[in-house]
Enzyme design. Structure first.
Site, PDB file in Angstrom:
ATOM      1  CD  GLU A 176      78.361 -27.867  22.488  1.00  0.00           C
ATOM      2  OE1 GLU A 176      78.981 -28.135  23.512  1.00  0.00           O
ATOM      3  OE2 GLU A 176      78.945 -28.095  21.314  1.00  0.00           O
ATOM      4  CG  HIS A 198      79.005 -31.653  21.447  1.00  0.00           C
ATOM      5  ND1 HIS A 198      79.635 -30.794  20.741  1.00  0.00           N
ATOM      6  CD2 HIS A 198      79.642 -32.713  21.111  1.00  0.00           C
ATOM      7  CE1 HIS A 198      80.404 -31.297  19.604  1.00  0.00           C
ATOM      8  NE2 HIS A 198      80.156 -32.706  19.868  1.00  0.00           N
ATOM      9  CE  LYS A 200      62.502 -13.566  16.043  1.00  0.00           C
ATOM     10  NZ  LYS A 200      62.420 -12.957  14.477  1.00  0.00           N
ATOM     11  CB  SER A 241      59.011  -3.688  15.543  1.00  0.00           C
ATOM     12  OG  SER A 241      58.074  -4.215  14.684  1.00  0.00           O
ATOM     13  CB  VAL A 267      60.224  -9.294  17.037  1.00  0.00           C
ATOM     14  CG1 VAL A 267      60.742  -8.782  18.152  1.00  0.00           C
ATOM     15  CG2 VAL A 267      59.054  -9.984  17.016  1.00  0.00           C
ATOM     16  CG  ASP A 268      63.899  -9.718  13.727  1.00  0.00           C
ATOM     17  OD1 ASP A 268      63.867 -10.004  15.005  1.00  0.00           O
ATOM     18  OD2 ASP A 268      64.045 -10.532  13.062  1.00  0.00           O
ATOM     19  CB  CYS A 315      83.814 -32.515  20.195  1.00  0.00           C
ATOM     20  SG  CYS A 315      83.633 -34.296  19.387  1.00  0.00           S
ATOM     21  CE1 TYR A 316      89.204 -31.780  13.891  1.00  0.00           C
ATOM     22  CE2 TYR A 316      89.443 -29.417  14.400  1.00  0.00           C
ATOM     23  CZ  TYR A 316      89.778 -30.703  13.712  1.00  0.00           C
ATOM     24  OH  TYR A 316      90.720 -30.363  12.771  1.00  0.00           O
ATOM     25  CB  SER A 337      58.216  -6.981   7.791  1.00  0.00           C
ATOM     26  OG  SER A 337      58.738  -7.265   9.227  1.00  0.00           O
ATOM     27  N   GLY A 338      56.344  -5.431  10.544  1.00  0.00           N
ATOM     28  CA  GLY A 338      55.466  -5.661  11.577  1.00  0.00           C
ATOM     29  C   GLY A 338      56.133  -6.890  12.180  1.00  0.00           C
ATOM     30  N   GLY A 356      83.569 -30.511  15.299  1.00  0.00           N
ATOM     31  CA  GLY A 356      83.483 -30.372  13.946  1.00  0.00           C
ATOM     32  C   GLY A 356      83.616 -31.738  13.352  1.00  0.00           C
TER      33      GLY A 356
END
Ligand code: XMP
Length: 532
Positions: free
Chosen positions: A191, A189, A388, A248, A245-246, A98-99, A242-243, A71
């Site tokens: 990650e 970090h 996603k 659908s 992926v989400d 880190c922080y 909407s067509g 942070g």
């Protein structure tokens, strides 16, 4: 995009039955990456802002392990954010990054000093110091390890019980731990990709905490279906398709859960890409047999957009009409108490802002916002715990065709924001054909899956050209292609010169009305992905 929603309840404990890891966010730019890495390890985790994590929250959440993110604050400031003291008596492994390392060290009795010229940013190398540490199993195989640092302050005295296990030239306490309590604290970090063996470190951490990797899409699918059934009961659900992926995946999942009590509404605003409406309708009606209202409202939308060239006005007009149209067709679908939508986890994470104040509106994103209030609908959001790529994995689990799952995102306002200036049917038609050639080129060259999003833009300028022996005065087409993880930041895609010249030639030869093609090599920031 998600709807605006009221502040969440303290912690909805029923959200998941999985072993849970809590990430306390102190506002690092890369906190989401911690969650990404853990999800890849099949560990269920949630990010919560430090302000929200109280002793009561911790007790409710019952984490099996906790990670404290980095942070921008300095623990040397009196009002620096801190986790509750009770964290250190929960008896679960804690990893400070880190922080997170600094706050942990300070709260447990060590000392942190403000950076005075010894800041370390970017790549660094950590060397082993001291004995064996379970967190470092499989590390230091090369003698030293590359890590990514980004810190000004540093730990200057360890808390009781801690020892040093790794050092770097500017961070003598790069890796520290109190092995007896399973408290680990690193200055770098793990990650980020620039710490190549960072995932190994996180993997060791979750193994130490006893995670068995119980987060899989197969189990998620069954749980999500059970949850939808429990929420909806005998009620009816509508879903705006909407067509993409989400929406659908949210629709197919809801259909598995409640069958005929789901109705989907697909609003065709006349701003879709070539063949898009047919593809969506055929997939839902023929492949899944899901009741679908295909509302062809192109006259209405294009009529309302006549003479509109301001990007925000375009977006607002489309957003407003969309709500009206959706509402009209949803009412015809037999009335519903619930609205299903594909809200994702990144939309739900409450980001920590230390700057205070509202952020600037860059673009008014089009969504179905306002509907729940207007229609008294309750939200069904079966994807709100997923990233996603997890949605894509779930889509595969549900049998959605790869051609659908791997699709590039497409914005709600559609081609309206890829046609800067005033929109006409003629321009939309030219744009559709150019876009289809461009995407075909990308597919033919096997590049589609490497690119986050690619599309053509029809510029509101004409240029002079020469074709055959004649003069042309036609439209200019810009090509955009970007790589990105989440659409928040992006880099332009480095096509080869051969690809670009072949594509430009094809577009000019195959699409009447375009005589010049340019490639947009702006990253985000400072650009945005869409042109409007
Ligand atoms: P920008 O242009 O803001 O886009 O860099 C970031 C991502 O969001 C998509 N986008 C939208 N998606 N409604 C959507 O559903 C919108 O109004 C909208 N505007 C932009 C864009 O395509 C990119 O993936």
């Amino acid at each position: 995009m998600p709807l605006a929603r009221p502040a969440p309840a303290p912690y909805a404990a029923a959200m998941t039955q999985h072993q849970r890891l809590l990430i306390i966010d102190f506002g690092s730019q890369v906190t989401q990456l911690i969650a990404r890495r853990l999800r890849e390890l099949h560990v269920y985790c949630e990010i919560h802002p430090c302000q929200k994590v109280t002793a009561g929250f911790l007790a409710d959440f019952a984490p099996r392990a906790v990670i404290l993110s980095g942070g921008p604050a300095s623990v040397t400031e009196p009002d620096a954010p801190r986790p509750p003291r009770e964290l250190f008596t929960l008896g679960v492994p804690v990893l400070g990054i880190c922080y997170g390392q600094q706050v942990m060290m300070q709260m447990l009795g060590g000392r942190v000093e403000r950076g005075t010229g010894t800041a370390e940013f970017g790549r660094a190398f950590v060397e082993p110091a001291g004995g064996d540490l379970d967190l470092l199993e499989g590390w230091f195989t090369e003698g030293r390890e590359q890590v990514w640092m980004s810190h000004g302050d540093h730990v200057s005295a360890l808390a009781p019980g801690f020892s040093v296990f790794g050092t770097s030239p500017n961070a003598p306490f790069a890796i520290t731990a109190d092995p007896a309590r399973h408290f680990y604290a690193v200055q770098f970090h793990p990650e980020v990709h620039h710490t190549p063996k960072g995932t190994r470190l996180l993997e060791n951490f979750v193994r130490i905490a006893g995670f068995t990797g119980d987060w899989t899409m197969a189990s998620y699918r069954d749980e999500a279906i059970a949850k939808i059934r429990a929420q909806v009961g005998e009620g009816r659900v509508i879903c705006g398709l909407s067509g993409g992926v989400d929406s659908s995946v949210a629709a197919v999942l809801s259909h598995e859960a409640i069958g005929e009590r789901l109705a989907c509404v697909f609003v065709d605003h006349g701003l879709l890409r070539q063949g898009e409406a047919e593809e969506v309708v055929s997939m839902f009606r023929d492949h899944y047999n899901i009741p679908l209202i295909h509302a062809d409202e192109s006259e209405l939308f294009l009529g309302a957009l006549e003479g509109v060239s301001d990007p925000e006005e375009k977006r607002k007009t489309i957003g407003r009409l969309f709500i009206d149209v959706f509402q009209k067709h949803a009412a015809e679908a037999g009335g519903a108490e619930f609205l299903a939508q594909g809200t994702l986890y990144p939309d739900v994470i409450e980001s920590v802002s230390f700057s205070g104040g509202p952020s600037v509106t860059i673009k008014s994103h089009h969504n179905v916002g306002g509907l729940p209030e207007k229609m008294g609908l309750k939200l069904v959001e079966p994807l709100r715990e997923l990233f996603k790529d997890e949605v894509r994995a779930l889509g595969r689990e549900l049998g959605l065709p790869q051609s659908f799952i791997g699709r590039h995102p497409f914005p709600g306002p559609g081609l309206a924001i890829r046609c800067p200036g005033e929109i006409t049917r003629e321009k939309l038609d030219i744009l559709r054909r150019a876009d289809a050639v461009y995407i075909d080129q990308i597919r033919r060259h096997g590049l589609y899956d490497e690119i986050w999003q690619a599309f053509a833009v029809l510029l509101p300028v004409r240029s002079v050209g020469v074709m055959g022996d004649g003069r042309t005065y036609d439209h200019v087409c810009a090509l955009r292609a970007v790589t990105s993880v989440d659409g928040m930041t992006a880099d332009y895609y480095p096509f080869s010169h051969e690809f670009l010249s072949e594509t430009a030639t094809r577009i000019i030869n195959e699409v009447a009305g375009i005589n010049r093609v340019v490639y947009d090599c702006t990253s985000k920031p400072p650009g945005t992905i869409e042109w409007e």
